[in-house]
Scaffold this active site. Sequence first.
Site, mmCIF file in Angstrom:
data_model
loop_
_atom_site.group_PDB
_atom_site.id
_atom_site.type_symbol
_atom_site.label_atom_id
_atom_site.label_comp_id
_atom_site.label_asym_id
_atom_site.label_seq_id
_atom_site.Cartn_x
_atom_site.Cartn_y
_atom_site.Cartn_z
ATOM 1 N N CYS A 19 -15.965 -4.785 -8.825
ATOM 2 C CA CYS A 19 -17.051 -4.720 -9.767
ATOM 3 C C CYS A 19 -16.889 -5.811 -11.128
ATOM 4 O O CYS A 19 -17.662 -6.419 -11.838
ATOM 5 C CB CYS A 19 -17.416 -3.521 -10.410
ATOM 6 S SG CYS A 19 -17.722 -2.430 -8.857
ATOM 7 N N CYS A 78 0.223 3.393 3.155
ATOM 8 C CA CYS A 78 1.137 2.814 4.072
ATOM 9 C C CYS A 78 2.619 2.932 4.114
ATOM 10 O O CYS A 78 2.989 3.297 5.330
ATOM 11 C CB CYS A 78 0.702 1.568 4.184
ATOM 12 S SG CYS A 78 -1.051 0.929 4.418
ATOM 13 N N CYS A 96 -13.866 -0.049 -11.038
ATOM 14 C CA CYS A 96 -14.023 -0.802 -9.661
ATOM 15 C C CYS A 96 -13.306 -2.103 -10.009
ATOM 16 O O CYS A 96 -14.090 -2.805 -10.791
ATOM 17 C CB CYS A 96 -15.187 -0.651 -9.130
ATOM 18 S SG CYS A 96 -15.335 -1.911 -7.846
ATOM 19 N N CYS A 100 0.668 -1.188 0.054
ATOM 20 C CA CYS A 100 0.156 -0.024 -0.020
ATOM 21 C C CYS A 100 0.834 1.279 -0.158
ATOM 22 O O CYS A 100 1.721 1.674 1.058
ATOM 23 C CB CYS A 100 -0.992 -0.005 1.328
ATOM 24 S SG CYS A 100 -1.650 1.495 1.534
#
Length: 495
Positions: free
Chosen positions: A386, A51, A383, A48
């Site tokens: 999705c 992060c 997304c 991340c």
Amino acid sequence: MKFSFISTVLAAASVALGSDVLSLTKDNFESFIKENPLTLAEFFAPWCGHCKALAPEYEQAATILSDQKKAVKLVKIDCTVQDELCSEQGIEGFPTLKVFRGAIDDVSPYTGQRKADDIVSFMTKMSMPAVTDLVTEKFESFKAAESVVVVGFFSDPASNQTFSEVANQLRDSFVFGASNDEKLAAAEGVTAPAVVIYKSYDDAKTIYTGDFVAANIASFVKLETTPFIGEVGPATYAGYMESGLPLAYLFVDSEDAKSELVEILLPIARSFRGKVNIATIDASRYGQHAENINLKQQWPAFAIHELSSNNKFVYNQETVITEDGLVAFFESYEAGALTPTIKSQEPPEIQEGPVVIVTAKTYDEIVLDEDKDVLIEFYATWCGHCKRLAPTYEELAQIFWDDEDLKKKVVVAKVDTPNNDVPEEVRGFPTIKLYPAGDKLNPIEYSGDRTLESLANFIRDNGKYHVDAYAKLKSVQDAIDVDSAAEEETTHDEL
């Protein structure tokens, strides 16, 4: 728990190397939280980017707090390893920071900025008592310690206890102090019991005059500490969203334009206090957000977003924003005479199925059809989740689409949410909800596995018609398998 031994070794190694941030695992997380009165926990993933940016700031904050001998611990949990623990904590994004007060269930979100000094400041406040006992000599310095402080003046234990209840509820957001000095109360123009908010902005002092009830006092504090005209940014956006009040955005890209328009808006903001929050937003940094409330990216711009209905009321961008124009805009809004602007894609001329395409223009017609159970996916084209769901969702829709009887009872639909205004608050993608026939005011959100069987059973269990589509599909497949087997056997006999 898998990897627990490795994680423990790594945690020990990090301490050995001088880190003031301890890595926790499922094996030691709960015991550590119980043993320490105040812990800030970061749930992260090594891949991340946010992060990685937080890591040095978090480490520096831990070191500062350790050097200051604060009773505050900073820990981190690697969710790619401690997946079970992170699931138990409801972690859905990285990094997620939570504040624990000596118990797993005594937890609140970290709402400060992600810089070392901000983390230290926030956690230092958290380490203080919910209410600071004030002596007269330190009263002025206490008032000046923060941009907002809330002070209670008391002469009886019951009122003091009520104030403490409010302080414990709102301690993550505000600093509270209390005094039983009658002379100090008189000097401040109040008679105990009383609550006074001191601010470094707007009205410097606001006195609570209502009944001494905790819920009323909490509402007063939340309302009166909201600036007449605030600023939308990473630190304030969630607060505005959680207030539930309509939010009026003023997009500006220069300090001169901001100063001029804020001066015009100030009397309006005073008169609409408690009805509409008004805030500026830096268009040069967050201009793209204008499209979410149906504004073009040209500045300055102004619009009111009703959070409860998701309606957006846009000040005409073809005209100059003036004092008279804003006054008229707010008067029309208050009278209910403004028409919301609707963002909508054009509906398809023919629904080719099996997943029915919904737009803002067709939302009521399709989703709120009282005769049909409607399962709708709120999605975004970008997304990834999705996209992974799409084949399964298509297969689910096909079951109903192929059967003329089922087609009259159940609709499986989707709406491209960023490009269509919908009357639903959607916090993430995909969000799936079932609107049962005859009960459209009570949609049911889906939270199960994204499998064909689970989705079909969700419609069966919660829809009006209780259609068992998965069982129907299986019976058809079994019949096909039987026919195939029979055909194969016949072919074999002929050989």
